[in-house]
Enzyme design. Structure first.
Site, PDB file in Angstrom:
ATOM      1  N   GLN A  10       0.832  -1.204   0.000  1.00 52.24           N
ATOM      2  CA  GLN A  10       0.000   0.000   0.000  1.00 52.24           C
ATOM      3  C   GLN A  10       0.867   1.255   0.000  1.00 52.24           C
ATOM      4  O   GLN A  10       1.947   1.274   0.592  1.00 52.24           O
ATOM      5  CB  GLN A  10      -0.903   0.011   1.235  1.00 52.24           C
ATOM      6  CG  GLN A  10      -2.054  -0.957   1.134  1.00 52.24           C
ATOM      7  CD  GLN A  10      -2.980  -0.879   2.342  1.00 52.24           C
ATOM      8  OE1 GLN A  10      -3.034  -1.801   3.140  1.00 52.24           O
ATOM      9  NE2 GLN A  10      -3.698   0.195   2.464  1.00 52.24           N
ATOM     10  N   SER A  91       4.993  -6.038   2.719  1.00 52.01           N
ATOM     11  CA  SER A  91       3.703  -6.095   3.400  1.00 52.01           C
ATOM     12  C   SER A  91       2.670  -6.782   2.504  1.00 52.01           C
ATOM     13  O   SER A  91       2.804  -7.953   2.187  1.00 52.01           O
ATOM     14  CB  SER A  91       3.264  -4.689   3.835  1.00 52.01           C
ATOM     15  OG  SER A  91       2.109  -4.753   4.641  1.00 52.01           O
ATOM     16  N   LEU A  92       1.645  -6.053   2.057  1.00 58.11           N
ATOM     17  CA  LEU A  92       0.640  -6.623   1.155  1.00 58.11           C
ATOM     18  C   LEU A  92       1.295  -7.308  -0.045  1.00 58.11           C
ATOM     19  O   LEU A  92       0.811  -8.326  -0.537  1.00 58.11           O
ATOM     20  CB  LEU A  92      -0.293  -5.515   0.659  1.00 58.11           C
ATOM     21  CG  LEU A  92      -1.122  -5.907  -0.568  1.00 58.11           C
ATOM     22  CD1 LEU A  92      -2.272  -6.789  -0.164  1.00 58.11           C
ATOM     23  CD2 LEU A  92      -1.571  -4.704  -1.341  1.00 58.11           C
ATOM     24  N   ARG A 116      -8.538  -9.052   4.366  1.00 54.69           N
ATOM     25  CA  ARG A 116      -7.428  -8.601   5.211  1.00 54.69           C
ATOM     26  C   ARG A 116      -7.516  -7.093   5.443  1.00 54.69           C
ATOM     27  O   ARG A 116      -7.366  -6.611   6.579  1.00 54.69           O
ATOM     28  CB  ARG A 116      -6.096  -8.968   4.540  1.00 54.69           C
ATOM     29  CG  ARG A 116      -4.833  -8.503   5.280  1.00 54.69           C
ATOM     30  CD  ARG A 116      -3.612  -8.929   4.456  1.00 54.69           C
ATOM     31  NE  ARG A 116      -2.333  -8.612   5.087  1.00 54.69           N
ATOM     32  CZ  ARG A 116      -1.623  -7.518   4.847  1.00 54.69           C
ATOM     33  NH1 ARG A 116      -2.075  -6.594   4.004  1.00 54.69           N
ATOM     34  NH2 ARG A 116      -0.456  -7.336   5.442  1.00 54.69           N
ATOM     35  N   HIS A 200       1.155  -3.601  11.212  1.00 51.02           N
ATOM     36  CA  HIS A 200       2.353  -4.319  11.684  1.00 51.02           C
ATOM     37  C   HIS A 200       2.712  -4.056  13.151  1.00 51.02           C
ATOM     38  O   HIS A 200       3.851  -4.273  13.545  1.00 51.02           O
ATOM     39  CB  HIS A 200       3.544  -4.038  10.765  1.00 51.02           C
ATOM     40  CG  HIS A 200       3.279  -4.437   9.341  1.00 51.02           C
ATOM     41  ND1 HIS A 200       3.136  -5.761   8.963  1.00 51.02           N
ATOM     42  CD2 HIS A 200       3.086  -3.704   8.233  1.00 51.02           C
ATOM     43  CE1 HIS A 200       2.878  -5.800   7.667  1.00 51.02           C
ATOM     44  NE2 HIS A 200       2.841  -4.574   7.201  1.00 51.02           N
ATOM     45  N   GLN A 249       2.728 -11.789  10.124  1.00 51.43           N
ATOM     46  CA  GLN A 249       3.144 -10.588   9.392  1.00 51.43           C
ATOM     47  C   GLN A 249       2.281  -9.370   9.725  1.00 51.43           C
ATOM     48  O   GLN A 249       2.773  -8.249   9.822  1.00 51.43           O
ATOM     49  CB  GLN A 249       3.080 -10.864   7.875  1.00 51.43           C
ATOM     50  CG  GLN A 249       3.604  -9.722   7.020  1.00 51.43           C
ATOM     51  CD  GLN A 249       2.705  -9.428   5.838  1.00 51.43           C
ATOM     52  OE1 GLN A 249       1.496  -9.276   5.980  1.00 51.43           O
ATOM     53  NE2 GLN A 249       3.290  -9.328   4.664  1.00 51.43           N
TER      54      GLN A 249
END
Length: 312
Positions: A10, A91-92, A116, A200, A249
């Site tokens: 993102q 991340s994503l 998510r 996170h 994660q």
């Protein structure tokens, strides 16, 4: 020459992204049409026309970025681009990497990351959490700033993006204290980020629990290409181990510096960033100059990257 692929998360999204690539390669719109069918709304129209605030809603951003990364990956392979020796995503982007590697079906992945995003948004009411970028401090100094500024609230160093660039996350009031404390500690810049979710960090625990249940419904195969996970910078082959890495994660730091260092240590000398923008290319250059990162997001950058690595 050893090639790796990385996928952004993102923050790289923008209205109109991949328009130029889509104009030349129908595979882009075909990929978004698949995503739209899975989601039940026209994702490409949101990407192409906005409005921006809709695209920036976490549960829309995540499938949009995943579809964008997969579209570029498919165009790369369809045009003779060689497969990499390993992959990673920020991340994503880890979900995009797992999709490209064949661990997740595209349809499952699109629906999974939409959920998510929703779980993350619902874990912390809007305005109660935040993130900030801290530039120019050592990692350990940022960790100390977080400990001292937390004052009983959640405040953690969560994205180790490049040397001297760390993102912190936590409750909104703790973020405000952390920004001031970082400046006092000598940070070159400390600025809140325009995000609605403190990704996170421990505030994501409720999202992690919901994601764990959701992942049990999803079929996961052994990746055909190794994917380095954010949480421990290792590749996993077993479905249960991959599920565990994805659950951890969401409330654990993104160890991007170590990820690129591991690739370089294993002989990777060229990296392709697959998706809109070139955020990771900028980070990677600051982490290890030996490995060149080629960002691919339009026909010009695609042609340049294919020429640089040699089509197979």
């Amino acid at each position: 020459m050893a090639l790796a692929f990385v996928f952004p998360g993102q923050g790289s999204q923008s209205v109109g992204m991949l328009n130029a690539l889509a104009a030349e390669y129908p595979l882009v719109k075909e990929t978004f049409a698949e995503a739209s069918q899975a989601l039940g709304y026209d994702l490409w129209s949101v990407v192409e026309q906005g409005p921006e605030d809709r695209l920036n809603q976490t549960q829309v951003t995540q499938p949009a970025m995943l579809a964008a990364g997969v579209a570029v990956w498919r165009v790369w392979r369809a045009n003779g681009g060689p497969a990499p020796v390993c992959m990673a995503g920020h991340s994503l982007g880890e979900y995009t990497a797992l999709t490209g590697a064949g661990a997740l079906s595209f349809s499952d992945a699109v629906k999974l990351v939409a959920d998510r995003g929703r779980f993350m948004q619902e874990a912390v009411p809007a305005g109660q959490g935040g993130m900030a970028a801290i530039l120019g401090l050592e990692d350990d100094v940022v960790r100390r700033v977080c400990r001292e500024a937390a004052q009983g609230e959640v405040l953690e160093a969560v994205n180790f993006n490049s040397p001297g660039q760390v993102v912190i996350a936590g409750s909104a009031t703790a973020i405000a204290r952390g920004v001031e404390a970082a400046k006092a500690a000598g940070a070159k810049r400390a600025l809140p980020l325009p995000v609605s979710v403190p990704s996170h960090c421990k505030l994501m625990r409720p999202a992690a629990e919901r994601l764990s249940a959701r992942l049990r419904e999803v079929r996961i195969e052994t990746p055909k290409i190794p994917v380095l996970h954010n949480v421990h910078v290792q590749a996993e082959t077993g479905p249960d181990a991959i599920r565990e890495a994805l659950v951890r994660q969401i409330e654990s730091p993104v160890r991007w510096v170590e990820t690129i260092q591991k690739m370089a240590a294993e002989g990777v000398d060229r990296i392709v960033e697959c998706g809109p923008g070139k955020v990771l290319a900028g980070l990677n250059k600051r982490i290890d100059k030996r490995a060149e990162t080629l960002a691919v997001y339009d026909p010009v950058t695609l042609a340049a990257a294919l020429a640089a690595v040699g089509q197979k």
